[in-house]
Design an enzyme around this catalytic site. Structure first.
Site, PDB file in Angstrom:
ATOM      1  CB  THR A 127      33.536  45.686  67.559  1.00 53.10           C
ATOM      2  OG1 THR A 127      32.592  45.298  67.140  1.00 53.10           O
ATOM      3  CG2 THR A 127      34.689  45.468  66.317  1.00 53.10           C
ATOM      4  N   GLY A 179      28.355  41.938  59.765  1.00 51.37           N
ATOM      5  CA  GLY A 179      28.395  43.642  60.196  1.00 51.37           C
ATOM      6  C   GLY A 179      29.662  43.715  59.056  1.00 51.37           C
ATOM      7  CG  ASP A 180      31.185  47.299  60.640  1.00 51.59           C
ATOM      8  OD1 ASP A 180      30.499  46.962  61.655  1.00 51.59           O
ATOM      9  OD2 ASP A 180      32.214  48.773  60.851  1.00 51.59           O
ATOM     10  N   GLY A 236      30.847  50.329  65.882  1.00 49.60           N
ATOM     11  CA  GLY A 236      29.617  50.800  65.973  1.00 49.60           C
ATOM     12  C   GLY A 236      28.850  50.174  65.106  1.00 49.60           C
ATOM     13  N   GLY A 267      27.140  48.563  62.449  1.00 47.35           N
ATOM     14  CA  GLY A 267      27.531  47.697  61.121  1.00 47.35           C
ATOM     15  C   GLY A 267      26.998  48.506  60.103  1.00 47.35           C
TER      16      GLY A 267
HETATM   17  N1  ASP Z   1      30.167  47.065  64.469  1.00 48.04           N
HETATM   18  C1  ASP Z   1      30.028  45.579  65.119  1.00 48.04           C
HETATM   19  C2  ASP Z   1      28.435  45.055  64.071  1.00 48.04           C
HETATM   20  O1  ASP Z   1      27.601  45.918  63.219  1.00 48.04           O
HETATM   21  C3  ASP Z   1      29.062  46.385  66.399  1.00 48.04           C
HETATM   22  C4  ASP Z   1      30.408  46.791  67.314  1.00 48.04           C
HETATM   23  O2  ASP Z   1      31.495  47.825  67.221  1.00 48.04           O
HETATM   24  O3  ASP Z   1      30.100  46.751  68.342  1.00 48.04           O
HETATM   25  O4  ASP Z   1      28.840  43.893  63.930  1.00 48.04           O
END
Ligand code: ASP
Length: 322
Positions: free
Chosen positions: A189, A219-220, A241, A243
């Site tokens: 991300t 996701g987050d 991270g 999510g």
């Molecule tokens: N946080 C992102 C998600 O869960 C994944 C990432 O940080 O790469 O979609």
């Protein structure tokens, strides 16, 4: 009679402007990283950092700076956002992005979108050209078309490594922040936070999500308060991270709350959340944060986090590992 507030003028002319970026907290494990790859990642990070910083240097605002920095990272296949986004369980790309202006608390977010080269710009249009904060799926795509976004062919987003990652876990129930399963991949991300010359701050985040995620999973990253948040009272934050844990921990807002209600500094608040609270519920990852004085925090609890920071006092750093 008119009073001039010299304190304010003094604070503004002395304001340190700064920008921080990340390209994900799941890096290639050290043994898998070649010198060539390391150079490529660092170069890409530096280009993104410089593009955002040059906006700030010219007196531009924090929102413009974070958008441009994230666009550069979305355009690079090295990171899991825009070009190079990971594959879902049904071999498609579904992308999420968000942006927030700390001065006005205005925010825009999109989720489950396909074919949009720069999801962060679509999120910005949601913030500025709609009455809403969050558009998802078909409605978001319709909004994109009305606002003249091109819809690219899936080939544009294809990346061989991401496809191999997907092939290795397709037909299973696993979805991954790649490095947790196979030690040769990442969750990449991207995000940016900035503090401009006027002490206004902003945050932007963009992602392809997680490899082999269920169709429709959000996701987050596009969730205001979880993966992205900005408030001039406290700080601007972009997370990366696992999510699901970042949503449950309401991570970005938690950092802001620790500053607002407990009086912690941006570094203390960011560390508390990443090194303690998120670990307690089983999450891994990191975040970038900046306050209105231009102070930056870049904590992560993974082996590495692609990251960079630059400020008007001469700081200019890109790094990958701890
Ligand atoms: N946080 C992102 C998600 O869960 C994944 C990432 O940080 O790469 O979609």
């Amino acid at each position: 009679m008119q009073f001039v507030n010299f304190d304010r003028i003094y604070i503004h002319t002395m304001n340190t402007f700064s920008i921080a970026i990340h390209g994900g907290a799941g890096t290639l494990v050290k043994g898998m990283m070649t010198p060539e790859k390391e150079v490529a990642y660092k170069e890409a990070l530096q280009v993104a950092l410089d593009s955002g910083y040059s906006i700030l240097e010219k007196g531009g605002n924090a929102v413009d700076a974070v958008e441009i920095a994230v666009k550069v990272l979305e355009d690079s296949p090295l990171f899991n956002a825009g070009k190079g986004a990971v594959f879902t369980a049904i071999e498609t790309h579904e992308m999420d992005a968000s942006i927030m202006d700390g001065k006005t608390l205005e925010a825009g977010a999109v989720s489950l979108i396909t074919g949009i080269k720069n999801p962060v710009s679509l999120a910005r249009d949601v913030m500025e050209k709609s009455e809403h904060v969050f558009l998802a799926g078909e409605g978001a795509m319709q909004f994109a078309k009305v606002n003249n976004f091109n819809v690219e062919n899936p080939d544009y987003f294809y990346d061989e490594l991401r496809h191999q990652q997907w092939i290795s876990i397709k037909d299973t129930d696993k979805f991954q922040l790649d490095h947790t399963e196979k030690k040769d991949s990442k969750f990449g991300t991207v995000g940016a936070v900035a503090c401009d010359k006027n002490g206004n701050i902003a945050a932007a985040t963009s992602t392809g999500g997680m490899t082999n995620k269920r169709y429709g999973r959000v996701g987050d990253s596009p969730m205001i308060g979880a993966g992205n948040y900005a408030n001039n009272k406290t700080c601007a934050i972009s997370c990366t991270g696992s999510g699901e844990f970042f949503i449950r921990g309401v991570v970005a807002y938690d950092v802001s709350c620790l500053m607002e209600y407990k009086g912690l500094s941006v570094k203390e608040a960011a560390n508390e959340v990443i090194q303690k609270r998120i670990l307690e519920i089983g999450g891994d990852g990191g975040l970038i944060a900046v306050d209105t004085q231009g102070n930056i925090a870049l904590p992560f609890n993974t082996e590495g986090m692609y990251r960079g920071s630059k400020n008007s006092k001469g700081l200019n750093e890109v790094s990958i590992y701890g």
